[in-house]
Design an enzyme around this catalytic site. Structure first.
Site, PDB file in Angstrom:
ATOM      1  N   MET A  76      -2.712   1.350   5.667  1.00 63.39           N
ATOM      2  CA  MET A  76      -4.071   1.797   5.987  1.00 63.39           C
ATOM      3  C   MET A  76      -4.998   0.595   6.095  1.00 63.39           C
ATOM      4  O   MET A  76      -6.222   0.729   6.002  1.00 63.39           O
ATOM      5  CB  MET A  76      -4.582   2.790   4.938  1.00 63.39           C
ATOM      6  CG  MET A  76      -3.833   4.102   4.951  1.00 63.39           C
ATOM      7  SD  MET A  76      -4.787   5.516   4.357  1.00 63.39           S
ATOM      8  CE  MET A  76      -5.138   5.023   2.680  1.00 63.39           C
ATOM      9  N   HIS A  80      -3.282  -6.867   1.634  1.00 57.40           N
ATOM     10  CA  HIS A  80      -3.256  -7.844   0.546  1.00 57.40           C
ATOM     11  C   HIS A  80      -1.819  -8.341   0.383  1.00 57.40           C
ATOM     12  O   HIS A  80      -0.948  -8.035   1.219  1.00 57.40           O
ATOM     13  CB  HIS A  80      -3.792  -7.223  -0.746  1.00 57.40           C
ATOM     14  CG  HIS A  80      -3.199  -5.895  -1.097  1.00 57.40           C
ATOM     15  ND1 HIS A  80      -1.849  -5.727  -1.396  1.00 57.40           N
ATOM     16  CD2 HIS A  80      -3.752  -4.656  -1.197  1.00 57.40           C
ATOM     17  CE1 HIS A  80      -1.603  -4.471  -1.678  1.00 57.40           C
ATOM     18  NE2 HIS A  80      -2.726  -3.782  -1.547  1.00 57.40           N
ATOM     19  N   HIS A  83       1.026  -5.790   0.659  1.00 52.83           N
ATOM     20  CA  HIS A  83       1.392  -5.496   2.048  1.00 52.83           C
ATOM     21  C   HIS A  83       2.163  -6.673   2.669  1.00 52.83           C
ATOM     22  O   HIS A  83       3.113  -6.475   3.423  1.00 52.83           O
ATOM     23  CB  HIS A  83       0.143  -5.241   2.894  1.00 52.83           C
ATOM     24  CG  HIS A  83      -0.660  -4.048   2.472  1.00 52.83           C
ATOM     25  ND1 HIS A  83      -1.883  -4.168   1.856  1.00 52.83           N
ATOM     26  CD2 HIS A  83      -0.418  -2.721   2.578  1.00 52.83           C
ATOM     27  CE1 HIS A  83      -2.362  -2.962   1.612  1.00 52.83           C
ATOM     28  NE2 HIS A  83      -1.500  -2.061   2.034  1.00 52.83           N
ATOM     29  N   LYS A 196       4.816   0.727  -5.783  1.00 51.02           N
ATOM     30  CA  LYS A 196       3.633   1.032  -6.582  1.00 51.02           C
ATOM     31  C   LYS A 196       3.244   2.504  -6.435  1.00 51.02           C
ATOM     32  O   LYS A 196       2.894   3.157  -7.417  1.00 51.02           O
ATOM     33  CB  LYS A 196       2.449   0.145  -6.189  1.00 51.02           C
ATOM     34  CG  LYS A 196       1.234   0.344  -7.116  1.00 51.02           C
ATOM     35  CD  LYS A 196       0.059  -0.503  -6.707  1.00 51.02           C
ATOM     36  CE  LYS A 196      -0.678   0.101  -5.550  1.00 51.02           C
ATOM     37  NZ  LYS A 196      -1.396   1.358  -5.935  1.00 51.02           N
ATOM     38  N   GLN A 200       4.797   8.924  -3.969  1.00 49.36           N
ATOM     39  CA  GLN A 200       4.778   8.947  -2.507  1.00 49.36           C
ATOM     40  C   GLN A 200       6.117   8.476  -1.947  1.00 49.36           C
ATOM     41  O   GLN A 200       6.678   9.099  -1.032  1.00 49.36           O
ATOM     42  CB  GLN A 200       3.655   8.051  -1.991  1.00 49.36           C
ATOM     43  CG  GLN A 200       3.673   7.825  -0.486  1.00 49.36           C
ATOM     44  CD  GLN A 200       2.559   6.916  -0.031  1.00 49.36           C
ATOM     45  OE1 GLN A 200       1.409   7.325   0.042  1.00 49.36           O
ATOM     46  NE2 GLN A 200       2.882   5.667   0.281  1.00 49.36           N
ATOM     47  N   LEU A 231      -1.614  -4.923  -7.258  1.00 47.24           N
ATOM     48  CA  LEU A 231      -2.480  -5.073  -6.094  1.00 47.24           C
ATOM     49  C   LEU A 231      -2.722  -3.727  -5.428  1.00 47.24           C
ATOM     50  O   LEU A 231      -1.811  -2.938  -5.233  1.00 47.24           O
ATOM     51  CB  LEU A 231      -1.861  -6.043  -5.100  1.00 47.24           C
ATOM     52  CG  LEU A 231      -1.789  -7.510  -5.546  1.00 47.24           C
ATOM     53  CD1 LEU A 231      -1.135  -8.363  -4.481  1.00 47.24           C
ATOM     54  CD2 LEU A 231      -3.181  -8.047  -5.864  1.00 47.24           C
ATOM     55  N   SER A 233      -5.730  -1.892  -2.454  1.00 48.48           N
ATOM     56  CA  SER A 233      -6.925  -2.073  -1.620  1.00 48.48           C
ATOM     57  C   SER A 233      -8.181  -1.617  -2.354  1.00 48.48           C
ATOM     58  O   SER A 233      -9.289  -2.058  -2.041  1.00 48.48           O
ATOM     59  CB  SER A 233      -6.765  -1.302  -0.305  1.00 48.48           C
ATOM     60  OG  SER A 233      -5.661  -1.780   0.423  1.00 48.48           O
TER      61      SER A 233
END
Length: 323
Positions: A76, A80, A83, A196, A200, A231, A233
């Site tokens: 999305m 960071h 990702h 993390k 999901q 980490l 967003s």
């Protein structure tokens, strides 16, 4: 030259062949993937000076479009280092690497932070380019959702409505809807997700299995900041005081890990109580141990410790995967 070395050289040199392609529409995405596949084939053809017939045959196989591997890292945006680890693995493991950047509205409830979700598109594209990504797909809402009365997909009745699904009842239906759309648009061989967001990840893997999707889900470890905070967003929303409070989260995770490794403690009730003591100043949505089918685990073996904590208006997730 061995075939593996030729592929490695291609990945190192491909930015010299052409720049990253930015696709906004479905047609642009399709054309971008086709363009990158043709570039790959041209490279293998024009650089083949090997006299070894066996190597030539292997290289010839890699000129077939059907053998060209495609990797997808769905994001999305607001990229960071977490990702970055997903993208780097994607680039290293696939002939064509794709990153999608789309703040998906269907996974946000009306009361959640869709409008406030950080958007850093220019910086995200620069990072992708620097990492050797072939295609960035950045669709609009109108591209991804053409109809106000669309087909939807529901999460599993049990797994999808506990933990995150309990606190955010519409969340996983939106996640699965957009991930399935991306899978169908791109048809990747491999897709990269961080551990993390454990619930999901487990549910997406179940969707792939239950719907017989020919996609490998590649799990990537949690990346933490220098102070131990996982980490995210959403970390940018924390002020200095909230950031200090949030450090109780990794402290609790590391404490559980230490008790398991050094004290051989596997009683999940005892481990939970130890963690709750560390987190006692924070508002906890949930903290417990679950197996990979998201059933409560009594022993800390082959399971995941999942927790969600609220700090002010910010909600942070963390977990510990236990073998």
């Amino acid at each position: 030259m061995q075939i593996e070395q030729k592929i490695s050289d291609y990945k190192k040199n491909k930015k010299g062949i052409s720049n990253i392609i930015i696709a906004t529409t479905k047609d642009e995405l399709k054309q971008a993937i086709e363009t990158k596949k043709q570039e790959y084939i041209m490279y293998m053809q024009t650089t083949n000076t090997d006299k070894d017939l066996e190597i030539q045959e292997k290289i010839q196989n890699y000129k077939d479009i059907s053998t060209i591997s495609v990797g997808l890292t769905p994001t999305m945006g607001a990229l960071h280092n977490g990702h970055k680890s997903l993208i780097e693995k994607n680039v290293s493991q696939n002939n064509i690497s794709i990153v999608s950047i789309f703040v998906n509205p269907t996974q946000f409830a009306p009361t959640e932070d869709l409008s406030r979700y950080p958007r850093t598109l220019d910086e995200d594209i620069k990072l992708c380019d620097s990492l050797g990504v072939d295609v960035v797909f950045k669709p609009t809402n109108e591209i991804m959702y053409e109809d106000i009365d669309e087909i939807t997909i529901n999460p599993p009745k049990r797994m999808g409505y506990i933990l995150e699904g309990y606190h955010r009842p519409t969340h996983f239906s939106g996640v699965l809807q957009v991930v399935l759309k991306l899978f169908n648009l791109i048809m990747p061989h491999n897709a990269y997700f961080g551990k993390k967001d454990a619930q999901q990840l487990i549910i997406i893997k179940k969707m792939v299995k239950n719907l017989y999707l020919p996609i490998n889900i590649i799990e990537m470890p949690i990346i933490r900041d220098v102070d131990g905070l996982a980490l995210s967003s959403r970390n940018v929303y924390l002020n200095s005081d909230e950031r200090k409070k949030a450090l109780a989260i990794p402290k609790a995770i590391f404490h559980i890990e230490s008790l398991i490794k050094h004290n051989n403690e596997i009683n999940t009730y005892k481990l939970k109580q130890e963690a709750l003591e560390i987190l006692k100043e924070l508002e906890i949505d949930y903290l417990d141990f679950y197996d990979t089918n998201l059933r409560l685990a009594e022993k800390a073996k082959n399971c995941v410790c999942l927790l969600a904590v609220r700090i002010g208006k910010i909600r942070l997730l963390d977990n510990l995967w236990i073998e």
